[in-house]
Design a protein around this motif. Structure first.
Motif: not given
Length: 210
Positions: A59-62, A180-186, A205-210
């Motif tokens: 589910x995390x990978x999904x 966090x600051x200007x960084x957007x992640x999930x 898990x934490x995920x940040x789009x490239x």
């Protein structure tokens, strides 16, 4: 005159000894069977916990795939709609406190301060995956019946990922908007079950789009 001799009366000592030995052997056998059954029960629980953990991992990978996709997936249960792909509109209504279609957001003005003050015991600033008794809003008693739902996303709903076999219920996930600051992640929170519905594993898990 010869006096006849009669055999001595049996006292049953041999029978008592045999019964004691049988009792001891029965106790040893019962203890051995109990140990075997306990070991089998433990092994079954460990296996079921591993199945639930792997389901939560799937589910995390999904969830990461859900975040990264840019278009609808053929064969997926639900179309992605205007709120997906998750690319620019990070606020309401795409993300909200009731987790529309699995997309959660808390503390619109200052997410970091909101989460810093979270406390499950006092139900302060609840996080979506907390139990309902603690203010959580994400988990539901059963999977959604329509594509316009609130709460967790069952595996493959938007990605077409095949379901997991050997589980009592398909794993599901929530996607939280974080900044966090200007960084957007999930932050992705996934829940998986084993064959026993009481076997449950929650992973994050934490995920940040490239």
């Amino acid at each position: 005159m010869k006096i006849p001799r009669y055999p001595a009366a049996e006292r049953g000592l041999a029978m008592v000894v045999v019964l004691v030995f049988i009792l001891i052997l029965s106790g040893v056998a019962a203890f051995a069977v109990r140990r075997v059954m306990f070991g089998e029960h433990v092994a079954r629980n460990v296996l079921d916990m591993e199945v639930a953990r792997q389901a939560a991992e799937a589910a995390l990978r999904d969830a990461e795939r859900d975040i990264s996709l840019a278009a609808d997936v053929e064969g997926a249960a639900c179309a992605r709609g205007d709120d997906r792909p998750i690319n620019s509109a990070y606020g309401e209504p795409n993300f909200g406190t009731d987790c529309p279609r699995g997309q959660c957001r808390f503390g619109d003005q200052s997410p970091a301060a909101y989460y810093a003050a979270s406390n499950s015991k006092s139900k302060t600033n609840p996080e979506p995956w907390w139990p309902a008794a603690m203010g959580g809003v994400g988990w539901k008693a059963s999977p959604p019946s329509t594509c316009n739902f609130t709460g967790a996303v069952p595996l493959g709903t938007f990605t077409g990922t095949p379901g997991v076999t050997g589980v009592s219920r398909q794993p599901e996930y929530l996607i939280e908007y974080m900044q966090r600051g200007d960084d957007i992640y999930f932050r992705n929170t996934a829940r998986g079950w084993g064959l026993d519905p009481n076997t449950e594993v929650v992973l994050q898990s934490y995920f940040k789009r490239s």
